[in-house]
Design a protein around this motif. Structure first.
Motif, PDB file in Angstrom:
ATOM      1  N   ARG A 167       0.837  -1.199   0.000  1.00  0.00           N
ATOM      2  CA  ARG A 167       0.000   0.000   0.000  1.00  0.00           C
ATOM      3  C   ARG A 167       0.871   1.248   0.000  1.00  0.00           C
ATOM      4  NH1 ARG A 167      -3.903  -1.637   4.990  1.00  0.00           N
ATOM      5  NH2 ARG A 167      -5.023  -3.362   3.993  1.00  0.00           N
ATOM      6  N   HIS A 168       0.734   2.026  -1.020  1.00  0.00           N
ATOM      7  CA  HIS A 168       1.391   3.336  -1.103  1.00  0.00           C
ATOM      8  C   HIS A 168       2.878   3.291  -0.772  1.00  0.00           C
ATOM      9  CE1 HIS A 168      -2.575   4.943  -1.651  1.00  0.00           C
ATOM     10  NE2 HIS A 168      -2.963   4.411  -0.513  1.00  0.00           N
ATOM     11  N   ILE A 169       3.600   2.379  -1.404  1.00  0.00           N
ATOM     12  CA  ILE A 169       5.034   2.248  -1.133  1.00  0.00           C
ATOM     13  C   ILE A 169       5.805   3.357  -1.846  1.00  0.00           C
ATOM     14  CG2 ILE A 169       7.073   0.769  -1.374  1.00  0.00           C
ATOM     15  CD1 ILE A 169       4.985  -0.453   0.449  1.00  0.00           C
ATOM     16  N   GLN A 170       6.633   4.051  -1.081  1.00  0.00           N
ATOM     17  CA  GLN A 170       7.504   5.092  -1.629  1.00  0.00           C
ATOM     18  C   GLN A 170       8.937   4.750  -1.265  1.00  0.00           C
ATOM     19  OE1 GLN A 170       6.493   7.700  -3.416  1.00  0.00           O
ATOM     20  NE2 GLN A 170       4.354   8.100  -2.842  1.00  0.00           N
ATOM     21  N   LYS A 171       9.839   4.920  -2.219  1.00  0.00           N
ATOM     22  CA  LYS A 171      11.257   4.696  -1.903  1.00  0.00           C
ATOM     23  C   LYS A 171      12.158   5.567  -2.767  1.00  0.00           C
ATOM     24  CE  LYS A 171      14.916   1.241  -1.757  1.00  0.00           C
ATOM     25  NZ  LYS A 171      15.380   1.498  -0.377  1.00  0.00           N
ATOM     26  N   HIS A 172      13.166   6.131  -2.121  1.00  0.00           N
ATOM     27  CA  HIS A 172      14.177   6.917  -2.839  1.00  0.00           C
ATOM     28  C   HIS A 172      15.536   6.269  -2.655  1.00  0.00           C
ATOM     29  CE1 HIS A 172      11.007   9.897  -2.297  1.00  0.00           C
ATOM     30  NE2 HIS A 172      11.545  10.582  -3.299  1.00  0.00           N
ATOM     31  N   PHE A 173      16.355   6.296  -3.694  1.00  0.00           N
ATOM     32  CA  PHE A 173      17.797   6.063  -3.544  1.00  0.00           C
ATOM     33  C   PHE A 173      18.427   7.440  -3.680  1.00  0.00           C
ATOM     34  CE2 PHE A 173      17.363   1.563  -5.311  1.00  0.00           C
ATOM     35  CZ  PHE A 173      17.653   0.961  -4.100  1.00  0.00           C
ATOM     36  N   GLY A 174      18.762   8.076  -2.575  1.00  0.00           N
ATOM     37  CA  GLY A 174      19.254   9.442  -2.663  1.00  0.00           C
ATOM     38  C   GLY A 174      18.177  10.332  -3.241  1.00  0.00           C
ATOM     39  N   THR A 175      18.485  10.977  -4.377  1.00  0.00           N
ATOM     40  CA  THR A 175      17.488  11.864  -4.979  1.00  0.00           C
ATOM     41  C   THR A 175      16.610  11.125  -5.988  1.00  0.00           C
ATOM     42  OG1 THR A 175      19.093  12.486  -6.636  1.00  0.00           O
ATOM     43  CG2 THR A 175      18.903  13.946  -4.719  1.00  0.00           C
ATOM     44  N   LEU A 176      17.000   9.868  -6.278  1.00  0.00           N
ATOM     45  CA  LEU A 176      16.252   9.118  -7.281  1.00  0.00           C
ATOM     46  C   LEU A 176      15.009   8.493  -6.653  1.00  0.00           C
ATOM     47  CD1 LEU A 176      16.513   8.226 -10.267  1.00  0.00           C
ATOM     48  CD2 LEU A 176      17.539   6.117  -9.407  1.00  0.00           C
ATOM     49  N   HIS A 177      13.860   8.803  -7.235  1.00  0.00           N
ATOM     50  CA  HIS A 177      12.595   8.278  -6.725  1.00  0.00           C
ATOM     51  C   HIS A 177      12.352   6.932  -7.397  1.00  0.00           C
ATOM     52  CE1 HIS A 177       8.278   9.594  -5.399  1.00  0.00           C
ATOM     53  NE2 HIS A 177       8.690   8.474  -4.851  1.00  0.00           N
ATOM     54  N   VAL A 178      12.724   5.818  -6.716  1.00  0.00           N
ATOM     55  CA  VAL A 178      12.691   4.519  -7.399  1.00  0.00           C
ATOM     56  C   VAL A 178      11.350   3.805  -7.322  1.00  0.00           C
ATOM     57  CG1 VAL A 178      15.118   3.926  -7.496  1.00  0.00           C
ATOM     58  CG2 VAL A 178      13.854   3.510  -5.390  1.00  0.00           C
ATOM     59  N   LEU A 179      10.587   4.065  -6.264  1.00  0.00           N
ATOM     60  CA  LEU A 179       9.238   3.484  -6.213  1.00  0.00           C
ATOM     61  C   LEU A 179       8.238   4.598  -5.898  1.00  0.00           C
ATOM     62  CD1 LEU A 179       9.835   0.138  -4.217  1.00  0.00           C
ATOM     63  CD2 LEU A 179       9.604   0.426  -6.697  1.00  0.00           C
ATOM     64  N   LYS A 180       7.304   4.800  -6.831  1.00  0.00           N
ATOM     65  CA  LYS A 180       6.372   5.918  -6.688  1.00  0.00           C
ATOM     66  C   LYS A 180       4.973   5.403  -6.392  1.00  0.00           C
ATOM     67  CE  LYS A 180       9.069   8.522 -10.053  1.00  0.00           C
ATOM     68  NZ  LYS A 180       9.195   8.776 -11.506  1.00  0.00           N
ATOM     69  N   ASP A 181       4.578   5.506  -5.145  1.00  0.00           N
ATOM     70  CA  ASP A 181       3.227   5.158  -4.720  1.00  0.00           C
ATOM     71  C   ASP A 181       2.755   3.829  -5.310  1.00  0.00           C
ATOM     72  OD1 ASP A 181       0.909   5.545  -3.305  1.00  0.00           O
ATOM     73  OD2 ASP A 181      -0.104   6.502  -5.008  1.00  0.00           O
ATOM     74  N   ILE A 182       3.472   2.766  -4.942  1.00  0.00           N
ATOM     75  CA  ILE A 182       3.155   1.448  -5.488  1.00  0.00           C
ATOM     76  C   ILE A 182       2.040   0.788  -4.680  1.00  0.00           C
ATOM     77  CG2 ILE A 182       4.035  -0.888  -5.874  1.00  0.00           C
ATOM     78  CD1 ILE A 182       5.311   1.040  -7.765  1.00  0.00           C
ATOM     79  N   ASN A 183       1.006   0.357  -5.372  1.00  0.00           N
ATOM     80  CA  ASN A 183      -0.070  -0.420  -4.759  1.00  0.00           C
ATOM     81  C   ASN A 183      -0.211  -1.712  -5.550  1.00  0.00           C
ATOM     82  OD1 ASN A 183      -1.471   1.453  -2.709  1.00  0.00           O
ATOM     83  ND2 ASN A 183      -1.144   2.722  -4.518  1.00  0.00           N
ATOM     84  N   LEU A 184      -0.147  -2.818  -4.826  1.00  0.00           N
ATOM     85  CA  LEU A 184      -0.210  -4.098  -5.535  1.00  0.00           C
ATOM     86  C   LEU A 184      -0.734  -5.132  -4.566  1.00  0.00           C
ATOM     87  CD1 LEU A 184       0.744  -5.602  -8.209  1.00  0.00           C
ATOM     88  CD2 LEU A 184       2.776  -6.224  -6.909  1.00  0.00           C
ATOM     89  N   SER A 185      -1.669  -5.954  -5.016  1.00  0.00           N
ATOM     90  CA  SER A 185      -2.036  -7.061  -4.137  1.00  0.00           C
ATOM     91  C   SER A 185      -2.042  -8.342  -4.946  1.00  0.00           C
ATOM     92  CB  SER A 185      -3.361  -6.794  -3.438  1.00  0.00           C
ATOM     93  OG  SER A 185      -4.404  -7.082  -4.309  1.00  0.00           O
ATOM     94  N   VAL A 186      -1.603  -9.388  -4.294  1.00  0.00           N
ATOM     95  CA  VAL A 186      -1.457 -10.679  -4.950  1.00  0.00           C
ATOM     96  C   VAL A 186      -2.316 -11.684  -4.203  1.00  0.00           C
ATOM     97  CG1 VAL A 186       0.170 -12.467  -5.664  1.00  0.00           C
ATOM     98  CG2 VAL A 186       0.919 -10.076  -5.549  1.00  0.00           C
ATOM     99  N   ALA A 187      -3.221 -12.309  -4.926  1.00  0.00           N
ATOM    100  CA  ALA A 187      -4.152 -13.241  -4.289  1.00  0.00           C
ATOM    101  C   ALA A 187      -3.529 -14.626  -4.164  1.00  0.00           C
ATOM    102  CB  ALA A 187      -5.441 -13.315  -5.108  1.00  0.00           C
ATOM    103  N   GLN A 188      -4.143 -15.410  -3.311  1.00  0.00           N
ATOM    104  CA  GLN A 188      -3.748 -16.794  -3.124  1.00  0.00           C
ATOM    105  C   GLN A 188      -3.714 -17.529  -4.471  1.00  0.00           C
ATOM    106  OE1 GLN A 188      -3.402 -18.764  -0.107  1.00  0.00           O
ATOM    107  NE2 GLN A 188      -2.807 -20.298  -1.620  1.00  0.00           N
TER     108      GLN A 188
END
Lengths: 219, 247
Positions: free
Chosen positions: B10-31
């Motif tokens: 849910r709403h994953i954000q990640k930066h490597f320094g100034t690089l925005h590598v993950l922008k508001d990631i939403n993903l769900s994986v079912a059984q």
């Protein structure tokens, strides 16, 4: 005195001295290995004070001369109401110093373990101590066999410190002093001890190389 | 009520320094679902895969495994990690342990499975991936394809709720890619929940339930493989497909 006279007169004592040197070496090295592993665990632990203690230990004991440490143990500790037997003082000095070097070799050995293997261990759900025990330390030890072999030889040579305190039976270096105060052994008395040190070192070196070939990992 | 997803981001954000590598990631994986993540290099797909069991830290957002939030660190993280298997590009087998010990170490040390039972299960798994005859060897004595199959067995030995595959065939010689994909295909058919980062479009087409297309740290499209490969919705997905399917 020539070699044969010395050996007839002091042969038994040389044998006992050799055994004493071996005994001091084995006990010190075993202690240094155990302490070295513990120090290394501290130095990589995710707990700041532990890392600090480990690093501090290594900086101190890597840089203190053996003779100075022995003098402190024999003459300074009694001021703190701690009087250790002479042999314990020697063994303490010849364990504490090599332990610092042992830790340095293991730290270098750890760098040979790929980051990927540590990630794999983490992804299996292993905790930090489990990763050290199962993955990192065994490989660090395997890749440190040759430096640790050198350390074993160095530890043996360090046990010559025993000659500075009264021991009975004494070690190979102490025996030379003994002979030269009871007879005129001169340089020859040293020579026999030197040959025994060298002989032991050669055997240690061979065993180390054999062990290294046996446990080294292909990559 | 819908079933709880095995993996939910849910709403994953990640930066490597100034690089925005993950922008508001939403993903769900079912059984039982097989999700294949594709995209150009540097799009963040490997990083995304590695955040799912927190081999990469995140700046903000939530990761849930079977409804339970994955904590930042500590024993609870280790416990939840054990429920999600991971297969790496570079195999990452433990170099000092035999193939068999690589597979038994997780169950024995983490799940406290008795040794005998762990060994029996490991041999069954090694047989399933076709490397049981190599059980006593060290990883370096095996081919890349064999090592990767051992790595899959090692992940399976933990009875995971899902397995993450981070470019599992990218370090393999072409003739060994097939044997690894075959094992993965079989796993998918048996109902394993899988998240696969790969460049193998054939695998995505044939095995995926859903294809996720990433570029520049964003999920741009999610669709069935059929729809995605024939009717990509975005320009960037079209360009990407053109560039890889041309030759």
């Amino acid at each position: 005195m020539d070699i044969s006279t010395l050996l007839t007169q002091f042969g038994d004592k040389y044998w006992l001295a050799l055994l004493t040197t071996w005994q001091l070496t084995v006990i010190s090295f075993a202690g240094a290995l155990v302490l070295g592993v513990l120090l290394t665990v501290c130095r990589v632990a995710p707990v700041m004070p532990l890392r600090w203690v480990g690093d501090f230990y290594v900086q101190i004991f890597r840089n203190i001369p053996g003779a100075a440490l022995l003098i402190l143990l024999v003459y300074a500790l009694p001021y703190l109401k701690v009087v250790l037997p002479y042999k314990t003082c020697v063994l303490t000095a010849t364990t504490l110093i090599p332990a610092a070097f042992c830790s340095e070799y293991l730290m270098a050995g750890m760098n040979t373990v790929g980051k990927g293997q540590i990630e794999a261990a983490r992804s299996l759900g292993m905790t930090f101590p489990q990763i050290l025990k199962n993955v990192v330390m065994p490989q660090a030890l395997r890749s440190s066999v040759l430096p640790l072999t050198n350390l074993l030889v160095a530890t043996m040579l360090t046990t010559a410190l025993a000659s500075q305190v009264p021991l009975n039976p004494t070690d190979l270096t102490g025996l030379v002093s003994y002979i030269n105060t009871h007879a005129v052994g001169g340089v020859t008395a040293f020579f026999i001890s030197a040959v025994l040190y060298c002989g032991t070192a050669v055997v240690i070196g061979q065993l180390g190389s054999w062990l290294d070939r046996k446990v080294r990992l292909q990559r | 009520m819908a079933q709880t997803p095995v993996i939910e981001l849910r709403h994953i954000q990640k930066h490597f320094g100034t690089l925005h590598v993950l922008k508001d990631i939403n993903l769900s994986v079912a059984q039982g679902e097989v999700v294949v993540i594709i995209g150009p290099s540097g799009s963040g797909k490997s990083t995304l895969c590695r955040t799912i069991n927190r081999l990469e830290t995140i700046d903000s957002g939530e990761i849930l495994i079977d409804g339970a939030a994955l904590p930042q660190e500590g024993r609870e993280l280790a416990r939840l990690r054990a429920q999600v298997g991971m297969v790496f590009q570079s195999f990452n087998l433990f170099a000092h342990k035999t193939v068999l010990d690589n597979v038994t170490i997780g169950p024995m040390d983490v799940l406290k499975t008795p040794k005998q039972q762990a060994r029996e299960e490991a041999m069954t798994l090694l047989r399933r991936v076709g490397v049981d005859t190599q059980a006593a060897k060290l990883p370096a004595q095996l081919s890349g394809g064999q090592q990767q199959r051992v790595a899959i067995a090692r992940a399976l030995a933990m009875h995971p709720k899902a397995i993450l595959f981070d470019e599992p065939t990218s370090a393999l010689d072409p003739e060994m890619i097939g044997e690894v994909l075959e094992v993965m295909t079989r796993l998918a058919r048996e109902g394993m929940t899988m998240v696969v980062v790969t460049h193998e479009m054939g695998f995505a087409r044939k095995v995926a339930d859903r294809v996720v297309f990433m570029d520049s740290g964003e999920i741009l499209e999610q669709n069935t493989p059929e729809e995605f490969f024939t009717h990509p919705q975005t320009k960037r997905a079209q360009d990407f497909l053109d560039s890889i399917l041309k030759h």
